[in-house]
Design a protein around this motif. Sequence first.
Motif, mmCIF file in Angstrom:
data_model
loop_
_atom_site.group_PDB
_atom_site.id
_atom_site.type_symbol
_atom_site.label_atom_id
_atom_site.label_comp_id
_atom_site.label_asym_id
_atom_site.label_seq_id
_atom_site.Cartn_x
_atom_site.Cartn_y
_atom_site.Cartn_z
ATOM 1 N N ASN A 1 26.635 -0.681 35.070
ATOM 2 C CA ASN A 1 27.603 0.108 35.821
ATOM 3 C C ASN A 1 26.932 1.298 36.532
ATOM 4 N N ILE A 2 26.027 1.962 35.845
ATOM 5 C CA ILE A 2 25.339 3.099 36.446
ATOM 6 C C ILE A 2 24.510 2.642 37.638
ATOM 7 N N TYR A 3 23.816 1.508 37.473
ATOM 8 C CA TYR A 3 23.006 1.016 38.583
ATOM 9 C C TYR A 3 23.886 0.669 39.781
ATOM 10 N N LEU A 4 25.004 -0.025 39.550
ATOM 11 C CA LEU A 4 25.884 -0.423 40.647
ATOM 12 C C LEU A 4 26.514 0.787 41.324
ATOM 13 N N LYS A 5 26.708 1.874 40.572
ATOM 14 C CA LYS A 5 27.305 3.079 41.138
ATOM 15 C C LYS A 5 26.347 3.775 42.093
ATOM 16 N N TYR A 6 25.057 3.882 41.720
ATOM 17 C CA TYR A 6 24.094 4.661 42.498
ATOM 18 C C TYR A 6 23.161 3.811 43.345
ATOM 19 N N GLU A 7 22.931 2.561 42.945
ATOM 20 C CA GLU A 7 22.035 1.652 43.658
ATOM 21 C C GLU A 7 20.721 2.337 44.053
ATOM 22 N N PRO A 8 19.954 2.807 43.093
ATOM 23 C CA PRO A 8 18.720 3.538 43.418
ATOM 24 C C PRO A 8 17.642 2.637 44.010
ATOM 25 N N ASP A 9 16.833 3.206 44.876
ATOM 26 C CA ASP A 9 15.672 2.481 45.388
ATOM 27 C C ASP A 9 14.563 2.432 44.339
ATOM 28 N N ILE A 10 14.477 3.503 43.532
ATOM 29 C CA ILE A 10 13.435 3.610 42.512
ATOM 30 C C ILE A 10 14.064 4.089 41.204
ATOM 31 N N ILE A 11 13.643 3.468 40.109
ATOM 32 C CA ILE A 11 14.025 3.938 38.780
ATOM 33 C C ILE A 11 12.759 4.487 38.113
ATOM 34 N N HIS A 12 12.819 5.752 37.698
ATOM 35 C CA HIS A 12 11.665 6.425 37.082
ATOM 36 C C HIS A 12 11.975 6.616 35.606
ATOM 37 N N VAL A 13 11.140 6.045 34.743
ATOM 38 C CA VAL A 13 11.374 6.132 33.306
ATOM 39 C C VAL A 13 10.177 6.785 32.618
ATOM 40 N N HIS A 14 10.419 7.222 31.389
ATOM 41 C CA HIS A 14 9.397 7.891 30.589
ATOM 42 C C HIS A 14 9.348 7.239 29.208
ATOM 43 N N THR A 15 8.172 7.094 28.689
ATOM 44 C CA THR A 15 7.944 6.413 27.408
ATOM 45 C C THR A 15 8.743 7.067 26.281
ATOM 46 N N GLU A 16 9.242 6.236 25.278
ATOM 47 C CA GLU A 16 9.102 4.786 25.168
ATOM 48 C C GLU A 16 10.461 4.087 25.171
ATOM 49 N N MET A 17 11.494 4.680 24.571
ATOM 50 C CA MET A 17 12.778 4.005 24.483
ATOM 51 C C MET A 17 13.408 3.744 25.847
ATOM 52 N N PRO A 18 13.293 4.659 26.829
ATOM 53 C CA PRO A 18 13.791 4.314 28.167
ATOM 54 C C PRO A 18 13.081 3.102 28.755
ATOM 55 N N ASP A 19 11.796 2.930 28.441
ATOM 56 C CA ASP A 19 11.068 1.752 28.909
ATOM 57 C C ASP A 19 11.698 0.479 28.357
ATOM 58 N N PHE A 20 12.046 0.535 27.081
ATOM 59 C CA PHE A 20 12.668 -0.615 26.418
ATOM 60 C C PHE A 20 14.032 -0.913 27.039
ATOM 61 N N ALA A 21 14.812 0.157 27.297
ATOM 62 C CA ALA A 21 16.143 -0.023 27.882
ATOM 63 C C ALA A 21 16.054 -0.658 29.270
ATOM 64 N N LEU A 22 15.087 -0.186 30.085
ATOM 65 C CA LEU A 22 14.941 -0.756 31.424
ATOM 66 C C LEU A 22 14.478 -2.212 31.353
ATOM 67 N N TRP A 23 13.590 -2.514 30.434
ATOM 68 C CA TRP A 23 13.124 -3.893 30.256
ATOM 69 C C TRP A 23 14.290 -4.819 29.902
ATOM 70 N N ILE A 24 15.165 -4.360 29.001
ATOM 71 C CA ILE A 24 16.362 -5.140 28.644
ATOM 72 C C ILE A 24 17.258 -5.314 29.864
ATOM 73 N N PHE A 25 17.449 -4.230 30.634
ATOM 74 C CA PHE A 25 18.281 -4.294 31.836
ATOM 75 C C PHE A 25 17.753 -5.339 32.814
ATOM 76 N N ARG A 26 16.435 -5.344 33.029
ATOM 77 C CA ARG A 26 15.863 -6.305 33.973
ATOM 78 C C ARG A 26 16.011 -7.731 33.477
ATOM 79 N N LYS A 27 15.869 -7.938 32.184
ATOM 80 C CA LYS A 27 16.038 -9.281 31.633
ATOM 81 C C LYS A 27 17.478 -9.762 31.800
#
Length: 281
Positions: A1-27
């Motif tokens: 929902n957050i992605y569809l709301k903002y439709e960012p060109d770039i997602i910037h993450v910081h180690t480590e749990m956000p990395d895991f969350a983004l990996w799950i999102f992409r899968k």
Amino acid sequence: NIYLKYEPDIIHVHTEMPDFALWIFRKMAWTFWWIKPKYVRTIHSTQLWNSWKPLGRIIEPYYIKHKCNVAISSSTKECYEIAYGDSLPIIFNGLEEVPQKRFEGLIKGKVNVLFAGRFCPEKGIDTLLNVLKTMQDSEKYHFHIVGAGAYANEIRDFAKHNNRISVYDKIYGLSQYIGSFDFLFMPSRFEGLPLLSIEASLAHTPTIINRSPGLKDTFPIDWPLAVDNNSVEAFVDIFRNKLVDINYEQLADIAYKYAKDNFSIGKMQREYEAVYNLKIK
């Protein structure tokens, strides 16, 4: 929902749990062909996935494949290359100078030394204790120890029998008082890129350090107040001998200039903007 709301060109993450969350999102989102943001990932630590090594072995190849990793220091770069075989660009974290106030707990007539951090082996709290025990007959210094953790009771018990030690759970707004202390003491075993030592340099307070990954990157390579392997004997030698002969103002100026040249907010912003522009071309 957050992605569809903002439709960012770039997602910037910081180690480590956000990395895991983004990996799950992409899968989960790979079937939606229109969801194709670019990624930038800042690596803050010299040791990744400490409690989840198997998870790290799965996730790291994904970020390497997308060439989105950025290290915050030469030590994080070196450690990542050893662990995962990929060489990373470096963008140092940036800090602004903080207007300084006088800390009211200073002990007049003493050299006031600050330690601030978790009371754990990673921060060298056991080394600090051994240094204090070795120097308990010294009248010259007063140590201000700020933090909490597994060694809290041992620190407080020792301080009860030594009137040259003050212990605080925390000092609110510590960054605005660092300039009040004569020295900062950091016997850390490893850091990503410690902001505390940079804040001290910007406040013209020299730092006594263990030459450890991450921490050593915040000072010139020939910084004279550094020891190897957290040597208690070498730290004690600094306190008892080397600090007697130093030109304090000159040393503080060297640290300030190094921090100002390498760790400014403007420099960090420009370098990340260059990375973003390359990603969206």
